[in-house]
Write a protein that holds these residues in place. Structure first.
Motif, mmCIF file in Angstrom:
data_model
loop_
_atom_site.group_PDB
_atom_site.id
_atom_site.type_symbol
_atom_site.label_atom_id
_atom_site.label_comp_id
_atom_site.label_asym_id
_atom_site.label_seq_id
_atom_site.Cartn_x
_atom_site.Cartn_y
_atom_site.Cartn_z
ATOM 1 N N GLU A 114 -1.147 -6.882 -3.145
ATOM 2 C CA GLU A 114 -2.188 -6.052 -3.740
ATOM 3 C C GLU A 114 -3.365 -5.898 -2.780
ATOM 4 O O GLU A 114 -3.485 -6.622 -1.806
ATOM 5 C CB GLU A 114 -2.646 -6.666 -5.063
ATOM 6 C CG GLU A 114 -1.546 -6.742 -6.107
ATOM 7 C CD GLU A 114 -2.025 -7.301 -7.435
ATOM 8 O OE1 GLU A 114 -3.235 -7.564 -7.567
ATOM 9 O OE2 GLU A 114 -1.196 -7.456 -8.347
ATOM 10 N N GLY A 115 -4.242 -4.950 -3.093
ATOM 11 C CA GLY A 115 -5.447 -4.768 -2.291
ATOM 12 C C GLY A 115 -5.179 -4.085 -0.967
ATOM 13 O O GLY A 115 -4.235 -3.318 -0.816
ATOM 14 N N GLY A 116 -6.028 -4.375 -0.003
ATOM 15 C CA GLY A 116 -5.903 -3.764 1.314
ATOM 16 C C GLY A 116 -7.212 -3.860 2.078
ATOM 17 O O GLY A 116 -8.272 -4.028 1.477
ATOM 18 N N HIS A 117 -7.141 -3.746 3.397
ATOM 19 C CA HIS A 117 -8.350 -3.854 4.221
ATOM 20 C C HIS A 117 -8.577 -2.602 5.061
ATOM 21 O O HIS A 117 -9.363 -2.604 5.991
ATOM 22 C CB HIS A 117 -8.255 -5.093 5.124
ATOM 23 C CG HIS A 117 -6.890 -5.299 5.721
ATOM 24 N ND1 HIS A 117 -5.970 -6.153 5.156
ATOM 25 C CD2 HIS A 117 -6.305 -4.759 6.802
ATOM 26 C CE1 HIS A 117 -4.853 -6.144 5.877
ATOM 27 N NE2 HIS A 117 -5.026 -5.299 6.879
ATOM 28 N N ASN A 118 -7.848 -1.532 4.718
ATOM 29 C CA ASN A 118 -8.044 -0.256 5.423
ATOM 30 C C ASN A 118 -8.397 0.835 4.423
ATOM 31 O O ASN A 118 -8.200 0.685 3.231
ATOM 32 C CB ASN A 118 -6.773 0.129 6.190
ATOM 33 C CG ASN A 118 -6.430 -0.874 7.278
ATOM 34 O OD1 ASN A 118 -5.676 -1.817 7.045
ATOM 35 N ND2 ASN A 118 -6.988 -0.682 8.455
ATOM 36 N N GLU A 119 -8.888 1.946 4.934
ATOM 37 C CA GLU A 119 -9.344 3.041 4.084
ATOM 38 C C GLU A 119 -8.202 3.644 3.259
ATOM 39 O O GLU A 119 -7.048 3.624 3.686
ATOM 40 C CB GLU A 119 -9.970 4.143 4.952
ATOM 41 C CG GLU A 119 -11.294 3.752 5.588
ATOM 42 C CD GLU A 119 -12.360 3.459 4.549
ATOM 43 O OE1 GLU A 119 -12.532 4.275 3.618
ATOM 44 O OE2 GLU A 119 -13.017 2.412 4.663
ATOM 45 N N PRO A 120 -8.498 4.191 2.093
ATOM 46 C CA PRO A 120 -7.481 4.873 1.281
ATOM 47 C C PRO A 120 -6.914 6.088 2.011
ATOM 48 O O PRO A 120 -7.535 6.642 2.924
ATOM 49 C CB PRO A 120 -8.258 5.315 0.042
ATOM 50 C CG PRO A 120 -9.455 4.418 -0.013
ATOM 51 C CD PRO A 120 -9.807 4.146 1.413
#
Length: 220
Positions: A15-21
């Motif tokens: 889940e989540g993420g550390h980069n732009e949509p």
């Protein structure tokens, strides 16, 4: 001729993420996102209660949720067995491996993708991707590690389907869930040893599997 290794995505995803949509997509992916909105959630996901609610929410946020590289997003057995983080030659892996996604087509290991939920056999995804995927595989030698449902999304002229089979009391059967782990180990072995030809497959003997010339067979 360049070698490409085809693997399936995993249903399990971080889940989540550390980069732009992504914010916007086009083509087949855009069409599928619209089809998801119009589909009956219970039929689309085959889930109930909290799991169903979570799947609906995840797909509503495909274009607004943060992204991460595909090899971080997918968390299934195949991916655990590959142990991508410890590969010494990640660049070779990134160039040779393609993931066959129901929503995004052929995904590179480094492609940034959001969390999503779409099986390849839903919304005619396999049929929609077939021409596009096959065009991208032209003039490549394919090492195909795809399950049957995902094989319907690709066609290629040069390649080999790799199957892991168990033999018990003289009877052969697909390795099934056990086969997921060995597939991941096999992919790692291919990359670490720069294997691009099936003539070397007999050198792979992890977990008791042996190459017969047609399949990897393990007697149990």
């Amino acid at each position: 001729m360049k070698t490409i290794i085809l693997i399936p995505p995993s249903e399990g995803k971080a889940e989540g993420g550390h980069n732009e949509p992504l914010k916007a997509v086009s083509g087949i992916t855009a069409d599928l996102i619209e089809a998801i909105k119009e589909a009956d959630p219970k039929k689309l996901y085959g889930l109930k209660e909290k799991a169903l609610e979570k799947a609906i929410t995840v797909n509503k946020e495909i274009l607004s949720s943060r992204t991460m590289p595909a090899m971080e997003r997918y968390t299934g057995v195949v991916y655990d067995a590959i142990e991508y983080k410890t590969l010494k030659n990640k660049s070779d892996f990134d160039q040779k491996v393609l993931i066959v996604s129901g929503l995004f087509g052929l995904v590179r290991p480094t492609d940034l993708i959001p969390n999503y939920r779409l099986k390849i056999d839903k919304l005619k995804a396999a049929k929609l991707w077939l021409n596009s995927n096959s065009e991208q595989l032209k003039d490549k030698f394919i090492i195909d590690l795809l399950p049957q449902a995902h094989k319907k999304t690709v066609k290629y002229d040069n390649g080999i389907e790799v199957e892991f089979v168990l033999k018990k009391a003289g009877k052969k059967m697909p390795a099934g869930h056990q086969g997921k782990h060995i597939k991941g180990r096999f992919v790692r072995w291919l990359i670490e040893n720069n294997i691009t030809d099936q003539k070397h497959f007999s050198d792979f003997t992890e977990e008791g599997y042996k190459w017969t010339g047609d399949v990897f067979l393990k007697e149990i």
